[in-house]
Design a protein around this motif. Structure first.
Motif, PDB file in Angstrom:
ATOM      1  N   TYR A  34       0.829  -1.202   0.000  1.00 38.72           N
ATOM      2  CA  TYR A  34       0.000   0.000   0.000  1.00 38.72           C
ATOM      3  C   TYR A  34       0.870   1.261   0.000  1.00 38.72           C
ATOM      4  CZ  TYR A  34      -3.831   3.158   1.150  1.00 38.72           C
ATOM      5  OH  TYR A  34      -4.759   4.167   1.118  1.00 38.72           O
ATOM      6  N   GLY A  35       1.978   1.227   0.749  1.00 41.37           N
ATOM      7  CA  GLY A  35       2.895   2.371   0.746  1.00 41.37           C
ATOM      8  C   GLY A  35       3.509   2.598  -0.624  1.00 41.37           C
ATOM      9  N   THR A  36       3.838   1.499  -1.319  1.00 38.60           N
ATOM     10  CA  THR A  36       4.359   1.625  -2.685  1.00 38.60           C
ATOM     11  C   THR A  36       3.313   2.250  -3.599  1.00 38.60           C
ATOM     12  OG1 THR A  36       5.743  -0.332  -2.348  1.00 38.60           O
ATOM     13  CG2 THR A  36       5.341   0.354  -4.623  1.00 38.60           C
ATOM     14  N   TYR A  37       2.078   1.818  -3.454  1.00 33.27           N
ATOM     15  CA  TYR A  37       0.991   2.395  -4.249  1.00 33.27           C
ATOM     16  C   TYR A  37       0.823   3.882  -3.947  1.00 33.27           C
ATOM     17  CZ  TYR A  37      -3.875   3.651  -5.265  1.00 33.27           C
ATOM     18  OH  TYR A  37      -5.005   4.301  -5.689  1.00 33.27           O
ATOM     19  N   LEU A  38       0.858   4.271  -2.665  1.00 33.40           N
ATOM     20  CA  LEU A  38       0.688   5.678  -2.297  1.00 33.40           C
ATOM     21  C   LEU A  38       1.769   6.557  -2.906  1.00 33.40           C
ATOM     22  CD1 LEU A  38      -0.320   5.680   1.493  1.00 33.40           C
ATOM     23  CD2 LEU A  38      -1.756   6.177  -0.498  1.00 33.40           C
ATOM     24  N   GLY A  39       2.962   5.996  -3.125  1.00 29.23           N
ATOM     25  CA  GLY A  39       4.046   6.776  -3.702  1.00 29.23           C
ATOM     26  C   GLY A  39       3.745   7.297  -5.093  1.00 29.23           C
ATOM     27  N   PHE A  40       2.778   6.694  -5.771  1.00 30.51           N
ATOM     28  CA  PHE A  40       2.401   7.109  -7.123  1.00 30.51           C
ATOM     29  C   PHE A  40       1.046   7.828  -7.143  1.00 30.51           C
ATOM     30  CE2 PHE A  40       5.278   3.552  -7.486  1.00 30.51           C
ATOM     31  CZ  PHE A  40       6.140   3.943  -8.498  1.00 30.51           C
ATOM     32  N   THR A  41       0.617   8.309  -5.985  1.00 31.65           N
ATOM     33  CA  THR A  41      -0.678   8.975  -5.891  1.00 31.65           C
ATOM     34  C   THR A  41      -0.555  10.318  -5.174  1.00 31.65           C
ATOM     35  OG1 THR A  41      -1.247   8.012  -3.731  1.00 31.65           O
ATOM     36  CG2 THR A  41      -1.800   6.722  -5.689  1.00 31.65           C
ATOM     37  N   THR A  42      -1.608  11.105  -5.267  1.00 27.25           N
ATOM     38  CA  THR A  42      -1.760  12.299  -4.445  1.00 27.25           C
ATOM     39  C   THR A  42      -2.713  11.951  -3.307  1.00 27.25           C
ATOM     40  OG1 THR A  42      -1.386  13.838  -6.272  1.00 27.25           O
ATOM     41  CG2 THR A  42      -2.608  14.671  -4.366  1.00 27.25           C
ATOM     42  N   TYR A  43      -2.199  12.031  -2.091  1.00 24.93           N
ATOM     43  CA  TYR A  43      -3.031  11.708  -0.934  1.00 24.93           C
ATOM     44  C   TYR A  43      -2.487  12.475   0.259  1.00 24.93           C
ATOM     45  CZ  TYR A  43      -5.890   8.960   2.291  1.00 24.93           C
ATOM     46  OH  TYR A  43      -6.802   8.566   3.232  1.00 24.93           O
ATOM     47  N   ASP A  44      -3.262  13.450   0.727  1.00 25.98           N
ATOM     48  CA  ASP A  44      -2.818  14.285   1.830  1.00 25.98           C
ATOM     49  C   ASP A  44      -3.960  14.494   2.817  1.00 25.98           C
ATOM     50  OD1 ASP A  44      -4.484  16.026   0.491  1.00 25.98           O
ATOM     51  OD2 ASP A  44      -2.850  17.160  -0.417  1.00 25.98           O
ATOM     52  N   GLY A  45      -3.704  15.334   3.808  1.00 24.26           N
ATOM     53  CA  GLY A  45      -4.700  15.584   4.835  1.00 24.26           C
ATOM     54  C   GLY A  45      -5.968  16.194   4.302  1.00 24.26           C
ATOM     55  N   ALA A  46      -5.857  17.045   3.280  1.00 24.12           N
ATOM     56  CA  ALA A  46      -7.044  17.692   2.716  1.00 24.12           C
ATOM     57  C   ALA A  46      -7.963  16.669   2.059  1.00 24.12           C
ATOM     58  CB  ALA A  46      -6.631  18.759   1.710  1.00 24.12           C
ATOM     59  N   ARG A  47      -7.405  15.762   1.285  1.00 26.57           N
ATOM     60  CA  ARG A  47      -8.218  14.732   0.643  1.00 26.57           C
ATOM     61  C   ARG A  47      -8.830  13.798   1.683  1.00 26.57           C
ATOM     62  NH1 ARG A  47      -7.995  14.250  -4.750  1.00 26.57           N
ATOM     63  NH2 ARG A  47      -8.779  12.107  -4.594  1.00 26.57           N
ATOM     64  N   PHE A  48      -8.046  13.483   2.709  1.00 30.08           N
ATOM     65  CA  PHE A  48      -8.567  12.607   3.764  1.00 30.08           C
ATOM     66  C   PHE A  48      -9.739  13.261   4.494  1.00 30.08           C
ATOM     67  CE2 PHE A  48      -8.564  11.172   8.194  1.00 30.08           C
ATOM     68  CZ  PHE A  48      -8.702   9.803   8.027  1.00 30.08           C
ATOM     69  N   ALA A  49      -9.611  14.579   4.778  1.00 29.13           N
ATOM     70  CA  ALA A  49     -10.671  15.288   5.497  1.00 29.13           C
ATOM     71  C   ALA A  49     -11.959  15.348   4.680  1.00 29.13           C
ATOM     72  CB  ALA A  49     -10.202  16.698   5.843  1.00 29.13           C
ATOM     73  N   ARG A  50     -11.835  15.376   3.360  1.00 32.17           N
ATOM     74  CA  ARG A  50     -13.023  15.422   2.496  1.00 32.17           C
ATOM     75  C   ARG A  50     -13.552  14.038   2.157  1.00 32.17           C
ATOM     76  NH1 ARG A  50     -11.139  19.056  -2.400  1.00 32.17           N
ATOM     77  NH2 ARG A  50      -9.211  17.930  -1.951  1.00 32.17           N
ATOM     78  N   GLY A  51     -12.938  13.017   2.731  1.00 31.49           N
ATOM     79  CA  GLY A  51     -13.385  11.651   2.486  1.00 31.49           C
ATOM     80  C   GLY A  51     -12.978  11.110   1.139  1.00 31.49           C
ATOM     81  N   LEU A  52     -11.970  11.717   0.516  1.00 34.69           N
ATOM     82  CA  LEU A  52     -11.496  11.275  -0.793  1.00 34.69           C
ATOM     83  C   LEU A  52     -10.299  10.343  -0.633  1.00 34.69           C
ATOM     84  CD1 LEU A  52     -11.646  14.677  -2.702  1.00 34.69           C
ATOM     85  CD2 LEU A  52     -13.350  12.840  -2.727  1.00 34.69           C
ATOM     86  N   GLY A  53     -10.227   9.344  -1.481  1.00 32.39           N
ATOM     87  CA  GLY A  53      -9.109   8.420  -1.450  1.00 32.39           C
ATOM     88  C   GLY A  53      -7.933   8.917  -2.272  1.00 32.39           C
ATOM     89  N   PRO A  54      -6.876   8.118  -2.367  1.00 35.09           N
ATOM     90  CA  PRO A  54      -5.702   8.500  -3.171  1.00 35.09           C
ATOM     91  C   PRO A  54      -6.058   8.659  -4.645  1.00 35.09           C
ATOM     92  CG  PRO A  54      -5.222   6.634  -1.727  1.00 35.09           C
ATOM     93  CD  PRO A  54      -6.694   6.828  -1.694  1.00 35.09           C
ATOM     94  N   GLU A  55      -5.413   9.620  -5.301  1.00 33.45           N
ATOM     95  CA  GLU A  55      -5.614   9.857  -6.739  1.00 33.45           C
ATOM     96  C   GLU A  55      -4.319   9.531  -7.469  1.00 33.45           C
ATOM     97  OE1 GLU A  55      -6.636  13.496  -9.870  1.00 33.45           O
ATOM     98  OE2 GLU A  55      -6.516  13.871  -7.713  1.00 33.45           O
TER      99      GLU A  55
END
Length: 303
Positions: A34-55
């Protein structure tokens, strides 16, 4: 019948392995993937607060890292930190040879050398902060030896030039006993008959060390070199508690960059932090391969 017994033995073996494999899957393999996958995405506190997953953004995080002077400096600092590895290994092996002697009081010295390994980082930080203080122990010793004066004394952790080496000294102090014990275990596995034969052949202590001890210790040297290389590359605790990356980012390491991006401030940029972690892991793999290249070919001992 024999095939049925073989299958039952196999299933029984996997049943015993299942709890450990489950723990590895949950706490090692899944976070790694999952950490490897996150390295190729945009995922930060703002997206988490809005209930959005990694892009998914592909290599965008790696482009950001390549253009970030702080990350480049932190990676350079981590590579520079590898200077402690050969010094640590030579010193640990040398002391292991000394404490391997059957002399009175050696058990006490072995335990004393291992104390820093089990000392908490916070306690060690309090002690070393006083050592490196402007009015601390190190400046007092230098003044007593007439190598400097009280007016020339300075706080080592506040010096852009010396803070890096001060933190490196703490890493040396903390890891010294650990590698010494590993080398000591390797030395005690060397058959005494080989050294006795070398003595009968007229070899002196230095010749016995290089022609008998070192060749037989190559597997242990490889192990300790790998462990210390990886530990130096991912150093974090000492930097965090002693300097917090300062002064002027002179002690800022790559793992501290990962930690800061993921958990400090209000950014919580898990995607960028994961990408930085992947870069550090890739450098670690390259350095590990280099260790194998240099030491593995002779790891089987003398011919």
């Amino acid at each position: 019948m024999r095939l049925r017994l073989r299958w039952s033995d196999t299933l029984l073996s996997y049943a015993f392995l299942a709890p450990a494999l489950l723990l590895l899957a949950v706490f090692t393999f899944y976070p790694l993937l999952y950490g490897t996958y996150l390295g190729f995405t945009t995922y930060d506190g703002a997206r988490f607060a809005r209930g959005l997953g990694p892009e998914w953004t592909g290599l965008e995080n790696f482009r950001t890292l390549a253009n970030d002077p702080l990350f480049v400096q932190s990676l350079v600092n981590s590579v520079k930190y590898l200077l402690v590895v050969p010094v640590l290994q030579v010193a640990s092996l040398g002391v292991a040879v000394l404490v391997n002697q059957q002399l009175p009081g050696m058990a006490f010295f072995r335990a004393a050398y291992y104390v820093p390994v089990v000392t908490s980082v916070s306690l060690a930080a309090v002690m070393w902060e006083w050592v490196f203080h402007r009015e601390g122990t190190l400046n007092w010793i230098l003044t007593a030896l007439h190598l400097t004066t009280k007016e020339q004394a300075f706080g080592w952790l506040n010096s852009e030039q010396w803070a890096f080496f001060a933190v490196m000294l703490v890493t040396f102090w903390r890891g010294f006993g650990y590698y010494m014990v590993l080398y000591l275990a390797g030395l005690q596995n060397i058959p005494s008959e080989l050294e006795e034969a070398a003595i009968l052949d007229g070899a002196n202590a230095w010749q016995r060390f290089w022609q008998v001890t070192v060749p037989l210790m190559r597997p242990t040297i490889l192990l300790c070199s790998l462990l210390s290389t990886i530990a130096a590359l991912k150093v974090l605790e000492e930097v965090l508690v002693l300097t917090n990356g300062g002064p002027l980012n002179s002690t800022y390491t790559a793992l501290m960059y990962v930690y800061a991006k993921a958990f400090q401030g209000f950014e919580f940029n898990y995607g960028l932090a994961s990408a930085a972690g992947l870069v550090v892991a890739a450098v670690g793999l390259l350095l590990s391969a280099l260790n194998f290249r240099l030491l593995r070919s002779d790891a089987g001992g003398p011919e």
